[in-house]
Enzyme design. Structure first.
Site, PDB file in Angstrom:
ATOM      1  N   ARG A  61     104.939  -5.380  -3.850  1.00  0.00           N
ATOM      2  CA  ARG A  61     106.161  -5.470  -2.764  1.00  0.00           C
ATOM      3  C   ARG A  61     107.155  -4.633  -2.396  1.00  0.00           C
ATOM      4  NH1 ARG A  61     108.849 -10.288  -5.110  1.00  0.00           N
ATOM      5  NH2 ARG A  61     110.152  -8.752  -5.714  1.00  0.00           N
ATOM      6  N   TYR A 114     117.863  -8.009  22.680  1.00  0.00           N
ATOM      7  CA  TYR A 114     116.835  -8.811  22.388  1.00  0.00           C
ATOM      8  C   TYR A 114     117.001 -10.346  22.204  1.00  0.00           C
ATOM      9  CZ  TYR A 114     112.223  -9.951  20.308  1.00  0.00           C
ATOM     10  OH  TYR A 114     111.077 -10.475  19.856  1.00  0.00           O
ATOM     11  N   ASP A 186     119.296  -0.868  18.033  1.00  0.00           N
ATOM     12  CA  ASP A 186     117.871  -1.040  18.358  1.00  0.00           C
ATOM     13  C   ASP A 186     117.301  -0.133  19.195  1.00  0.00           C
ATOM     14  OD1 ASP A 186     115.302  -2.026  19.104  1.00  0.00           O
ATOM     15  OD2 ASP A 186     115.955  -4.172  18.920  1.00  0.00           O
ATOM     16  N   LYS A 211     105.811  -1.807  18.710  1.00  0.00           N
ATOM     17  CA  LYS A 211     105.577  -1.533  20.361  1.00  0.00           C
ATOM     18  C   LYS A 211     104.966  -0.243  20.214  1.00  0.00           C
ATOM     19  CE  LYS A 211     108.331  -5.186  20.427  1.00  0.00           C
ATOM     20  NZ  LYS A 211     107.494  -6.452  20.472  1.00  0.00           N
TER      21      LYS A 211
HETATM   22  C1  LIG Z   1     113.792  -4.234  21.725  1.00  0.00           C
HETATM   23  C2  LIG Z   1     113.214  -5.271  20.796  1.00  0.00           C
HETATM   24  N1  LIG Z   1     113.568  -5.146  19.426  1.00  0.00           N
HETATM   25  C3  LIG Z   1     113.027  -6.111  18.411  1.00  0.00           C
HETATM   26  C4  LIG Z   1     111.667  -6.558  18.671  1.00  0.00           C
HETATM   27  C5  LIG Z   1     111.022  -7.343  17.710  1.00  0.00           C
HETATM   28  O1  LIG Z   1     110.176  -6.628  17.298  1.00  0.00           O
HETATM   29  P1  LIG Z   1     108.649  -7.674  16.648  1.00  0.00           P
HETATM   30  O2  LIG Z   1     108.130  -8.275  17.627  1.00  0.00           O
HETATM   31  O3  LIG Z   1     107.949  -6.562  15.817  1.00  0.00           O
HETATM   32  O4  LIG Z   1     109.458  -8.547  15.708  1.00  0.00           O
HETATM   33  C6  LIG Z   1     111.123  -6.823  20.064  1.00  0.00           C
HETATM   34  C7  LIG Z   1     110.058  -7.383  20.269  1.00  0.00           C
HETATM   35  O5  LIG Z   1     109.855  -7.621  21.546  1.00  0.00           O
HETATM   36  C8  LIG Z   1     112.070  -5.844  21.217  1.00  0.00           C
HETATM   37  O6  LIG Z   1     111.400  -5.866  22.221  1.00  0.00           O
END
Ligand SMILES: Cc1ncc(COP(=O)(O)O)c(C=O)c1O
Length: 395
Positions: A61, A114, A186, A211
């Site tokens: 872990r 998000y 982010d 992504k």
């Molecule tokens: C800008 C952004 N941040 C974070 C996330 C979250 O990522 P995850 O889907 O891997 O949890 C997303 C997912 O669509 C996103 O578009």
């Protein structure tokens, strides 16, 4: 790459860094890719070593060589001191925020964030007596007016999810520094390649590696990269919450990273071409793409970013739900589904008017978010052209 090579490799171009960082083939019998280490138990050769935890890996872990290889690679490519992998992008967001807050803290959150990040603040942080104030994403230096004595961090996402406001990160960073606040970003849209967070004063950069880093829509993964000052806080948060990525997922992240520069260049090229094409369609009221001169914060994007990925939105002229369904349901190449950053083109309708609180979302008609994949753009245009025809024919 062995750690002694790290410093010199930092001077290489990014396309080279994504290929060579976090790899040491000759430590793996010459095999090019770091292998997948699966495991929970890690054995110690002596009781003394066990009691002192005296070896590089102590438990599945806490880390594995597979995850560590990708952590080193992302840290190097994004330009931070250290990276901590998480099981998803969302978990990277929550782990990073929880690293800095305690009961009674106040945080500043962009209104364009998000949506699940917003839910984390509203439904989880609120339970821990951490208060969130949402701010206009284009507030810039004006964010200073929202700071309270108990404010601990500013969370940014640029451009904003779905609505693509570009934030003035250097201006916000100046305020954060003056008030000794942590600045989180982010950075998923730009990936580690098209925005250099630590050169703009960010303390912690979050990637939904799901992504563009994974890049093939086949794994969930997150990454938190931070400065030397922030890294111990992130490491502690990750450790205390038992956050760990799957080995297979970490491997897929490493494999995806190798082609990131090449894929992203194509996403950028095709994305801009499709955005320009859409801007000239009679059915489209507005295109929200930071690289287009029509974007309200185009100048900030040009000043701070090194490129644009393949994700952007459009606002259609007024259309009924039946017209929208006729357009979207018949698309052959654009898939409909959440997430983005893979090789395929995607589209989703969205409407943030129900949850924005610091700003008002106003749109002429329905809004669509596109991810432009690696298909030929002529085929993508033909698919959308047929969709617009169906939209026009429906009532
Ligand atoms: C800008 C952004 N941040 C974070 C996330 C979250 O990522 P995850 O889907 O891997 O949890 C997303 C997912 O669509 C996103 O578009």
């Amino acid at each position: 790459m062995s750690s002694s090579d790290k410093k010199s490799k930092r001077k290489l171009h990014q396309a080279t860094n994504v290929v060579h960082s976090g790899r040491d083939p000759h430590a793996n019998f010459g095999f090019v890719n770091p292998p997948v280490y699966r495991g929970s138990t890690v054995l110690f050769p002596t009781v003394e070593k066990l009691l002192k935890r005296d070896q590089p890996y102590v438990y599945g872990r806490t880390n594995t060589p597979t995850a560590k290889a990708l952590e080193e690679a992302i840290a190097q490519v994004e330009g931070g001191e250290a990276t901590a992998l998480t099981a998803s992008g969302y978990q990277a967001v929550s782990t990073a925020i929880l690293a800095f807050v305690s009961a009674g803290s106040h945080i500043l959150m962009t209104d364009s964030v998000y949506h699940p990040t917003r839910s984390f603040c509203d439904k989880m942080l609120s339970k821990l007596n951490v208060e969130t104030t949402y701010y206009d994403p284009v507030i810039g230096a004006g964010i200073e007016g929202l700071i309270r004595p108990n404010t601990v961090l500013i969370f940014t996402e640029s451009p904003g999810s779905q609505t693509f406001e570009v934030q003035d990160i250097p201006a916000i960073a100046k305020v954060a520094k003056k008030h000794d606040l942590w600045l989180l970003l982010d950075n998923t849209w730009a990936s580690p390649l098209y925005f250099r967070p630590f050169e703009h004063g960010v303390d912690v950069s979050i990637q939904a590696a799901t992504k563009y880093i994974v890049g093939h829509a086949d794994a969930m993964l997150g990454a938190i990269t931070s400065t030397a000052r922030a890294a111990p806080h992130i490491a502690r948060s990750k450790d205390l919450m038992g956050v760990c990525p799957g080995s297979e997922e970490a491997y897929l992240g490493s494999r995806g990273l190798r082609t990131l520069a090449t894929r992203l260049a194509q996403h950028q090229k095709s994305g801009i071409e499709m955005a320009n094409w859409l801007e000239n369609r009679p059915e489209v009221a507005r295109v929200l793409h930071p690289a287009l001169p029509s974007h309200p914060q185009h100048d900030i994007w040009k000043r701070d970013f090194l490129g644009a990925s393949g994700l952007f939105s459009i606002i259609l002229k007024p259309a009924t739900p039946a017209q929208l369904a006729a357009m979207l349901d018949g698309l052959k190449l654009f898939g409909m589904g959440f997430s983005w950053g893979g090789y395929e083109s995607l589209v989703i309708p969205f409407d943030p008017s129900g949850y924005r609180s610091a700003t008002k979302w106003e749109a002429e008609g329905p809004a669509l978010r596109f991810h432009i994949g690696l298909e030929d753009v002529d085929d993508l245009k033909a698919d959308l052209e047929a969709g617009f025809k169906r939209l026009g024919a429906a009532r």
